[in-house]
Scaffold this motif. Sequence first.
Motif, PDB file in Angstrom:
ATOM      1  N   ILE A 202       0.845  -1.202   0.000  1.00 13.22           N
ATOM      2  CA  ILE A 202       0.000   0.000   0.000  1.00 13.22           C
ATOM      3  C   ILE A 202       0.880   1.252   0.000  1.00 13.22           C
ATOM      4  CG2 ILE A 202      -1.668   1.350   1.345  1.00 13.22           C
ATOM      5  CD1 ILE A 202      -2.844  -1.258   2.352  1.00 13.22           C
ATOM      6  N   TYR A 203       1.894   1.246   0.864  1.00 15.27           N
ATOM      7  CA  TYR A 203       2.799   2.405   0.941  1.00 15.27           C
ATOM      8  C   TYR A 203       3.482   2.638  -0.406  1.00 15.27           C
ATOM      9  CZ  TYR A 203       6.847   5.260   2.155  1.00 15.27           C
ATOM     10  OH  TYR A 203       7.791   6.255   2.179  1.00 15.27           O
ATOM     11  N   LYS A 204       4.007   1.574  -0.988  1.00 10.99           N
ATOM     12  CA  LYS A 204       4.740   1.712  -2.249  1.00 10.99           C
ATOM     13  C   LYS A 204       3.835   2.218  -3.366  1.00 10.99           C
ATOM     14  CE  LYS A 204       8.171  -1.811  -1.070  1.00 10.99           C
ATOM     15  NZ  LYS A 204       8.671  -3.172  -1.338  1.00 10.99           N
ATOM     16  N   LYS A 205       2.584   1.765  -3.351  1.00 10.19           N
ATOM     17  CA  LYS A 205       1.636   2.192  -4.390  1.00 10.19           C
ATOM     18  C   LYS A 205       1.301   3.676  -4.235  1.00 10.19           C
ATOM     19  CE  LYS A 205      -2.481   0.435  -6.728  1.00 10.19           C
ATOM     20  NZ  LYS A 205      -1.736  -0.063  -7.891  1.00 10.19           N
ATOM     21  N   VAL A 206       1.051   4.084  -3.000  1.00  7.97           N
ATOM     22  CA  VAL A 206       0.724   5.491  -2.742  1.00  7.97           C
ATOM     23  C   VAL A 206       1.941   6.375  -3.020  1.00  7.97           C
ATOM     24  CG1 VAL A 206       0.144   7.158  -0.932  1.00  7.97           C
ATOM     25  CG2 VAL A 206      -1.113   5.002  -1.086  1.00  7.97           C
ATOM     26  N   TRP A 207       3.121   5.916  -2.604  1.00  2.00           N
ATOM     27  CA  TRP A 207       4.327   6.748  -2.738  1.00  2.00           C
ATOM     28  C   TRP A 207       4.791   6.876  -4.189  1.00  2.00           C
ATOM     29  CZ3 TRP A 207       3.835   8.502   1.839  1.00  2.00           C
ATOM     30  CH2 TRP A 207       4.731   9.453   2.329  1.00  2.00           C
ATOM     31  N   ALA A 208       4.268   6.025  -5.058  1.00  2.00           N
ATOM     32  CA  ALA A 208       4.623   6.117  -6.479  1.00  2.00           C
ATOM     33  C   ALA A 208       3.783   7.173  -7.198  1.00  2.00           C
ATOM     34  CB  ALA A 208       4.429   4.763  -7.147  1.00  2.00           C
ATOM     35  N   MET A 209       2.793   7.716  -6.509  1.00  2.14           N
ATOM     36  CA  MET A 209       1.900   8.697  -7.125  1.00  2.14           C
ATOM     37  C   MET A 209       2.565  10.070  -7.187  1.00  2.14           C
ATOM     38  SD  MET A 209      -1.691   7.498  -5.350  1.00  2.14           S
ATOM     39  CE  MET A 209      -2.713   8.482  -6.440  1.00  2.14           C
ATOM     40  N   ASP A 210       2.109  10.878  -8.124  1.00  3.74           N
ATOM     41  CA  ASP A 210       2.691  12.203  -8.349  1.00  3.74           C
ATOM     42  C   ASP A 210       2.079  13.218  -7.374  1.00  3.74           C
ATOM     43  OD1 ASP A 210       4.114  14.280  -9.389  1.00  3.74           O
ATOM     44  OD2 ASP A 210       2.821  14.579 -11.139  1.00  3.74           O
ATOM     45  N   LEU A 211       2.492  13.110  -6.123  1.00  5.48           N
ATOM     46  CA  LEU A 211       2.002  13.999  -5.070  1.00  5.48           C
ATOM     47  C   LEU A 211       3.187  14.446  -4.221  1.00  5.48           C
ATOM     48  CD1 LEU A 211      -1.018  11.803  -3.886  1.00  5.48           C
ATOM     49  CD2 LEU A 211      -1.192  13.862  -5.306  1.00  5.48           C
ATOM     50  N   ASN A 212       2.991  15.516  -3.468  1.00  5.78           N
ATOM     51  CA  ASN A 212       4.072  15.918  -2.569  1.00  5.78           C
ATOM     52  C   ASN A 212       4.031  15.037  -1.318  1.00  5.78           C
ATOM     53  OD1 ASN A 212       2.382  17.108  -0.458  1.00  5.78           O
ATOM     54  ND2 ASN A 212       2.026  18.803  -1.874  1.00  5.78           N
ATOM     55  N   PRO A 213       5.116  14.992  -0.539  1.00  5.38           N
ATOM     56  CA  PRO A 213       5.187  14.085   0.621  1.00  5.38           C
ATOM     57  C   PRO A 213       4.028  14.226   1.607  1.00  5.38           C
ATOM     58  CG  PRO A 213       7.344  14.981   0.153  1.00  5.38           C
ATOM     59  CD  PRO A 213       6.397  15.697  -0.748  1.00  5.38           C
ATOM     60  N   LYS A 214       3.594  15.451   1.852  1.00  6.85           N
ATOM     61  CA  LYS A 214       2.490  15.645   2.798  1.00  6.85           C
ATOM     62  C   LYS A 214       1.207  15.019   2.266  1.00  6.85           C
ATOM     63  CE  LYS A 214      -0.087  19.160   5.338  1.00  6.85           C
ATOM     64  NZ  LYS A 214      -0.330  20.616   5.544  1.00  6.85           N
ATOM     65  N   GLU A 215       0.938  15.223   0.979  1.00  6.80           N
ATOM     66  CA  GLU A 215      -0.269  14.655   0.367  1.00  6.80           C
ATOM     67  C   GLU A 215      -0.210  13.127   0.363  1.00  6.80           C
ATOM     68  OE1 GLU A 215      -1.394  18.209  -2.825  1.00  6.80           O
ATOM     69  OE2 GLU A 215       0.043  16.650  -3.377  1.00  6.80           O
ATOM     70  N   LYS A 216       0.967  12.590   0.107  1.00 10.42           N
ATOM     71  CA  LYS A 216       1.122  11.129   0.110  1.00 10.42           C
ATOM     72  C   LYS A 216       0.850  10.561   1.497  1.00 10.42           C
ATOM     73  CE  LYS A 216       4.583  10.995  -3.588  1.00 10.42           C
ATOM     74  NZ  LYS A 216       5.995  10.721  -3.915  1.00 10.42           N
ATOM     75  N   THR A 217       1.376  11.233   2.518  1.00  9.89           N
ATOM     76  CA  THR A 217       1.176  10.760   3.892  1.00  9.89           C
ATOM     77  C   THR A 217      -0.302  10.764   4.263  1.00  9.89           C
ATOM     78  OG1 THR A 217       3.347  11.617   4.533  1.00  9.89           O
ATOM     79  CG2 THR A 217       1.792  11.156   6.311  1.00  9.89           C
ATOM     80  N   GLU A 218      -0.977  11.865   3.948  1.00 12.72           N
ATOM     81  CA  GLU A 218      -2.407  11.967   4.265  1.00 12.72           C
ATOM     82  C   GLU A 218      -3.214  10.922   3.494  1.00 12.72           C
ATOM     83  OE1 GLU A 218      -3.357  16.006   3.403  1.00 12.72           O
ATOM     84  OE2 GLU A 218      -2.495  16.776   5.268  1.00 12.72           O
ATOM     85  N   LEU A 219      -2.845  10.720   2.225  1.00 13.48           N
ATOM     86  CA  LEU A 219      -3.553   9.737   1.403  1.00 13.48           C
ATOM     87  C   LEU A 219      -3.336   8.323   1.938  1.00 13.48           C
ATOM     88  CD1 LEU A 219      -5.209   9.005  -1.100  1.00 13.48           C
ATOM     89  CD2 LEU A 219      -3.069   8.965  -2.412  1.00 13.48           C
ATOM     90  N   LEU A 220      -2.115   8.026   2.346  1.00 16.73           N
ATOM     91  CA  LEU A 220      -1.796   6.691   2.856  1.00 16.73           C
ATOM     92  C   LEU A 220      -2.698   6.318   4.026  1.00 16.73           C
ATOM     93  CD1 LEU A 220       0.032   4.156   3.052  1.00 16.73           C
ATOM     94  CD2 LEU A 220       1.545   5.507   4.521  1.00 16.73           C
ATOM     95  N   PHE A 221      -2.800   7.208   4.995  1.00 13.63           N
ATOM     96  CA  PHE A 221      -3.600   6.885   6.177  1.00 13.63           C
ATOM     97  C   PHE A 221      -5.103   6.928   5.885  1.00 13.63           C
ATOM     98  CE2 PHE A 221       0.485   7.994   8.104  1.00 13.63           C
ATOM     99  CZ  PHE A 221       0.662   6.873   8.899  1.00 13.63           C
ATOM    100  N   GLU A 222      -5.494   7.732   4.912  1.00 13.94           N
ATOM    101  CA  GLU A 222      -6.908   7.740   4.522  1.00 13.94           C
ATOM    102  C   GLU A 222      -7.265   6.427   3.824  1.00 13.94           C
ATOM    103  OE1 GLU A 222     -10.698   8.744   4.449  1.00 13.94           O
ATOM    104  OE2 GLU A 222      -9.102   9.862   5.487  1.00 13.94           O
TER     105      GLU A 222
END
Length: 260
Positions: A202-222
């Motif tokens: 899940i982390y790797k999939k979210v972190w591969a997205m074109d977002l800034n680190p803060k957005e990725k973190t928020e998306l991951l937990f959501e």
Amino acid sequence: MIQEKAKKRGRPAQLLQMAELHAFVEFLLGKDPRTELQNQVIDALQAEDFNFGMLSEAQQILVKEALKPYREHLKLQLLFDELSKNPRQTEYEEKFLELYKRYQKDTLDPAETNILKTMCTRYLNFKTQKLEYSDLELYLSQIEKKDAGKKRKAENQRKFEVGGGVLSAYKVKNDDALDTEKFLKRVRADGYLAGKIRQTKIYKKVWAMDLNPKEKTELLFEVLNQLALYGNQGETVKFVDFAIEVAQTKLKQKTDSVAE
């Protein structure tokens, strides 16, 4: 007949070679930025076509003053060129070469620049047999002690800054009452957890997205929160419950396998 007293003649002004003055000005023109003194020297020499004798007394004094660091630079450069040709260097020579390379990159602080100049002077005195090699070794050991002290100080400063940053990140306000051992266990546990999360799909999939680190973190937990809501309609048991059960079984099997 009254004999006139012979007038004392002052020493004739030493005319500086034009070739040196040309090279000196070229050296100054390559510096950026330049000091006001250096600009005055350039203007004065160019105006008189590099003829030192045509300069006023005040201008000659300025030129001589500005020439001092240039001649020091040449002395350093010549020694560097000489030592660089040696297939093997002594520890003293290696230290000089190391400092000179940093001098070329303009990364020496004033104290280190003075050390470089002193090393050069002492080495040249050694070559003319004014100093023993043991004198060079003694000075080198003094430099190494200073370097070690400087490194320790820098290391302690880094630890202080990192420690302060960690305390700030964990919002620790009263560090006098802090249980250091308990706090460090918490930091290690958080580090372990973060490392494990980074290994998940899940982390790797979210972190591969074109977002800034803060957005990725928020998306991951959501995403994790949303996954906990999915399940068959009309059933209270969610997919996450099945996932937990399967994971626990898998981990137990792994533990039992290791125990055997």
